[in-house]
Design a protein around this motif. Structure first.
Motif, PDB file in Angstrom:
ATOM      1  N   MET A 104       0.811  -1.226   0.000  1.00  0.00           N
ATOM      2  CA  MET A 104       0.000   0.000   0.000  1.00  0.00           C
ATOM      3  C   MET A 104       0.843   1.273   0.000  1.00  0.00           C
ATOM      4  O   MET A 104       0.315   2.371  -0.040  1.00  0.00           O
ATOM      5  N   TRP A 105       2.158   1.118   0.044  1.00  0.00           N
ATOM      6  CA  TRP A 105       3.052   2.274   0.106  1.00  0.00           C
ATOM      7  C   TRP A 105       3.354   2.784  -1.297  1.00  0.00           C
ATOM      8  O   TRP A 105       3.324   2.012  -2.249  1.00  0.00           O
ATOM      9  N   PRO A 106       3.666   4.081  -1.444  1.00  0.00           N
ATOM     10  CA  PRO A 106       3.929   4.637  -2.778  1.00  0.00           C
ATOM     11  C   PRO A 106       5.352   4.364  -3.285  1.00  0.00           C
ATOM     12  O   PRO A 106       5.844   5.061  -4.165  1.00  0.00           O
ATOM     13  N   PHE A 107       5.998   3.356  -2.732  1.00  0.00           N
ATOM     14  CA  PHE A 107       7.343   2.953  -3.139  1.00  0.00           C
ATOM     15  C   PHE A 107       7.503   1.482  -2.773  1.00  0.00           C
ATOM     16  O   PHE A 107       6.741   0.953  -1.953  1.00  0.00           O
ATOM     17  N   PRO A 108       8.473   0.794  -3.342  1.00  0.00           N
ATOM     18  CA  PRO A 108       8.644  -0.628  -3.031  1.00  0.00           C
ATOM     19  C   PRO A 108       9.077  -0.854  -1.580  1.00  0.00           C
ATOM     20  O   PRO A 108       9.696   0.009  -0.959  1.00  0.00           O
ATOM     21  N   LYS A 109       8.747  -2.033  -1.061  1.00  0.00           N
ATOM     22  CA  LYS A 109       9.079  -2.417   0.319  1.00  0.00           C
ATOM     23  C   LYS A 109      10.565  -2.282   0.609  1.00  0.00           C
ATOM     24  O   LYS A 109      10.953  -1.910   1.711  1.00  0.00           O
ATOM     25  N   ASP A 110      11.396  -2.563  -0.379  1.00  0.00           N
ATOM     26  CA  ASP A 110      12.847  -2.517  -0.175  1.00  0.00           C
ATOM     27  C   ASP A 110      13.480  -1.199  -0.625  1.00  0.00           C
ATOM     28  O   ASP A 110      14.693  -1.115  -0.811  1.00  0.00           O
ATOM     29  N   ALA A 111      12.663  -0.160  -0.762  1.00  0.00           N
ATOM     30  CA  ALA A 111      13.184   1.150  -1.183  1.00  0.00           C
ATOM     31  C   ALA A 111      14.181   1.680  -0.152  1.00  0.00           C
ATOM     32  O   ALA A 111      13.956   1.543   1.053  1.00  0.00           O
ATOM     33  N   PRO A 112      15.256   2.290  -0.619  1.00  0.00           N
ATOM     34  CA  PRO A 112      16.200   2.889   0.330  1.00  0.00           C
ATOM     35  C   PRO A 112      15.602   4.153   0.951  1.00  0.00           C
ATOM     36  O   PRO A 112      14.663   4.757   0.421  1.00  0.00           O
ATOM     37  N   ALA A 113      16.162   4.548   2.074  1.00  0.00           N
ATOM     38  CA  ALA A 113      15.688   5.748   2.777  1.00  0.00           C
ATOM     39  C   ALA A 113      15.688   6.969   1.867  1.00  0.00           C
ATOM     40  O   ALA A 113      14.818   7.831   1.986  1.00  0.00           O
ATOM     41  N   SER A 114      16.625   7.050   0.919  1.00  0.00           N
ATOM     42  CA  SER A 114      16.679   8.217   0.018  1.00  0.00           C
ATOM     43  C   SER A 114      15.426   8.312  -0.855  1.00  0.00           C
ATOM     44  O   SER A 114      14.941   9.410  -1.131  1.00  0.00           O
ATOM     45  N   VAL A 115      14.877   7.185  -1.275  1.00  0.00           N
ATOM     46  CA  VAL A 115      13.645   7.180  -2.068  1.00  0.00           C
ATOM     47  C   VAL A 115      12.447   7.468  -1.161  1.00  0.00           C
ATOM     48  O   VAL A 115      11.567   8.255  -1.511  1.00  0.00           O
ATOM     49  N   ILE A 116      12.431   6.857   0.001  1.00  0.00           N
ATOM     50  CA  ILE A 116      11.338   7.084   0.954  1.00  0.00           C
ATOM     51  C   ILE A 116      11.257   8.557   1.318  1.00  0.00           C
ATOM     52  O   ILE A 116      10.175   9.134   1.426  1.00  0.00           O
ATOM     53  N   ARG A 117      12.395   9.195   1.495  1.00  0.00           N
ATOM     54  CA  ARG A 117      12.467  10.617   1.885  1.00  0.00           C
ATOM     55  C   ARG A 117      11.642  11.496   0.955  1.00  0.00           C
ATOM     56  O   ARG A 117      11.002  12.450   1.389  1.00  0.00           O
ATOM     57  N   GLU A 118      11.611  11.156  -0.328  1.00  0.00           N
ATOM     58  CA  GLU A 118      10.868  11.935  -1.328  1.00  0.00           C
ATOM     59  C   GLU A 118       9.356  11.891  -1.099  1.00  0.00           C
ATOM     60  O   GLU A 118       8.623  12.722  -1.621  1.00  0.00           O
ATOM     61  N   HIS A 119       8.877  10.928  -0.311  1.00  0.00           N
ATOM     62  CA  HIS A 119       7.436  10.736  -0.100  1.00  0.00           C
ATOM     63  C   HIS A 119       6.966  11.144   1.295  1.00  0.00           C
ATOM     64  O   HIS A 119       5.801  10.931   1.634  1.00  0.00           O
ATOM     65  N   LEU A 120       7.828  11.719   2.091  1.00  0.00           N
ATOM     66  CA  LEU A 120       7.467  12.004   3.483  1.00  0.00           C
ATOM     67  C   LEU A 120       6.398  13.081   3.664  1.00  0.00           C
ATOM     68  O   LEU A 120       5.872  13.232   4.756  1.00  0.00           O
ATOM     69  N   THR A 121       6.049  13.797   2.611  1.00  0.00           N
ATOM     70  CA  THR A 121       4.964  14.771   2.739  1.00  0.00           C
ATOM     71  C   THR A 121       3.599  14.143   2.432  1.00  0.00           C
ATOM     72  O   THR A 121       2.571  14.767   2.684  1.00  0.00           O
ATOM     73  N   GLU A 122       3.582  12.923   1.903  1.00  0.00           N
ATOM     74  CA  GLU A 122       2.303  12.244   1.626  1.00  0.00           C
ATOM     75  C   GLU A 122       2.035  11.085   2.583  1.00  0.00           C
ATOM     76  O   GLU A 122       0.890  10.785   2.900  1.00  0.00           O
ATOM     77  N   VAL A 123       3.092  10.405   3.047  1.00  0.00           N
ATOM     78  CA  VAL A 123       2.942   9.346   4.039  1.00  0.00           C
ATOM     79  C   VAL A 123       3.094  10.004   5.410  1.00  0.00           C
ATOM     80  O   VAL A 123       3.314  11.210   5.510  1.00  0.00           O
ATOM     81  N   ALA A 124       2.987   9.217   6.469  1.00  0.00           N
ATOM     82  CA  ALA A 124       3.178   9.793   7.806  1.00  0.00           C
ATOM     83  C   ALA A 124       4.072   8.888   8.647  1.00  0.00           C
ATOM     84  O   ALA A 124       3.837   7.679   8.709  1.00  0.00           O
ATOM     85  N   VAL A 125       5.066   9.488   9.243  1.00  0.00           N
ATOM     86  CA  VAL A 125       5.872   8.838  10.274  1.00  0.00           C
ATOM     87  C   VAL A 125       5.657   9.706  11.519  1.00  0.00           C
ATOM     88  O   VAL A 125       5.949  10.909  11.503  1.00  0.00           O
ATOM     89  N   ILE A 126       5.115   9.096  12.564  1.00  0.00           N
ATOM     90  CA  ILE A 126       4.720   9.858  13.743  1.00  0.00           C
ATOM     91  C   ILE A 126       5.467   9.316  14.961  1.00  0.00           C
ATOM     92  O   ILE A 126       5.350   8.130  15.275  1.00  0.00           O
ATOM     93  N   ARG A 127       6.236  10.195  15.595  1.00  0.00           N
ATOM     94  CA  ARG A 127       6.945   9.834  16.828  1.00  0.00           C
ATOM     95  C   ARG A 127       5.964   9.918  17.983  1.00  0.00           C
ATOM     96  O   ARG A 127       5.203  10.886  18.087  1.00  0.00           O
ATOM     97  N   LEU A 128       5.957   8.906  18.819  1.00  0.00           N
ATOM     98  CA  LEU A 128       5.106   8.885  20.017  1.00  0.00           C
ATOM     99  C   LEU A 128       5.987   9.205  21.223  1.00  0.00           C
ATOM    100  O   LEU A 128       6.832   8.407  21.605  1.00  0.00           O
ATOM    101  N   ILE A 129       5.787  10.381  21.790  1.00  0.00           N
ATOM    102  CA  ILE A 129       6.616  10.883  22.895  1.00  0.00           C
ATOM    103  C   ILE A 129       5.824  10.769  24.176  1.00  0.00           C
ATOM    104  O   ILE A 129       4.726  11.333  24.293  1.00  0.00           O
ATOM    105  N   PRO A 130       6.348  10.036  25.189  1.00  0.00           N
ATOM    106  CA  PRO A 130       5.599   9.945  26.450  1.00  0.00           C
ATOM    107  C   PRO A 130       5.289  11.337  27.003  1.00  0.00           C
ATOM    108  O   PRO A 130       6.155  12.200  27.058  1.00  0.00           O
ATOM    109  N   ALA A 131       4.022  11.524  27.361  1.00  0.00           N
ATOM    110  CA  ALA A 131       3.606  12.851  27.867  1.00  0.00           C
ATOM    111  C   ALA A 131       3.592  12.838  29.375  1.00  0.00           C
ATOM    112  O   ALA A 131       3.510  11.815  30.010  1.00  0.00           O
TER     113      ALA A 131
END
Length: 145
Positions: free
Chosen positions: A118-145
């Motif tokens: 379901m991702w807009p890049f292959p499962k084995d994509a390097p971080a450099s390719v993934i970086r190009e999609h970070l405005t459409e996908v979401a990586v969310i850090r969970l910080i203890p409050a």
């Protein structure tokens, strides 16, 4: 026999997570958890089964689209609870840097075959390719409050 709906699959996965002993978070891996977040329109608590990835001692959740209900709810609320961490609340922080690309590459590296289509890049994509999609996908850090 009909294919289960998305809601039915989520309900089955939530039940499965709840009936098993929670695995401890492990560096560079993900564990299944039930995330509880208020709905952005009603404020009603919503439960979603998610993989929580740990990297450099931080916990993250990843979404292939910011338009998914749980993702939009979490970004709007800015906080959530994880059912398997009773009494703890997490602040949600969107990560759009190289760290986010590394987290997502780590997560995808641990996903079973076929589970990453379901991702807009292959499962084995390097971080450099993934970086190009970070405005459409979401990586969310969970910080203890």
């Amino acid at each position: 026999m009909t294919e289960p709906t998305h809601r039915e699959r989520n309900a089955m996965m939530i039940a499965k997570i709840r009936e098993t002993e929670p695995q401890p978070c492990t560096e560079g891996r993900h564990v299944l958890r039930v995330l509880c977040v208020p709905g952005r329109r009603t404020g009603t608590p919503r439960e979603v089964p998610l993989a929580v990835t740990q990297l450099d001692g931080q916990r993250y959740v990843c979404s292939p689209s910011r338009r998914r209900d749980w993702t939009a709810n979490l970004l709007a609320a800015g906080a959530c609870r994880i059912e398997q961490d009773p009494g703890r609340t997490y602040r949600a922080e969107l990560v759009e840097t190289d760290i986010g690309a590394t987290v997502l590459a780590t997560y995808l590296g641990n996903v079973r075959p076929g589970g990453a289509n379901m991702w807009p890049f292959p499962k084995d994509a390097p971080a450099s390719v993934i970086r190009e999609h970070l405005t459409e996908v979401a990586v969310i850090r969970l910080i203890p409050a």
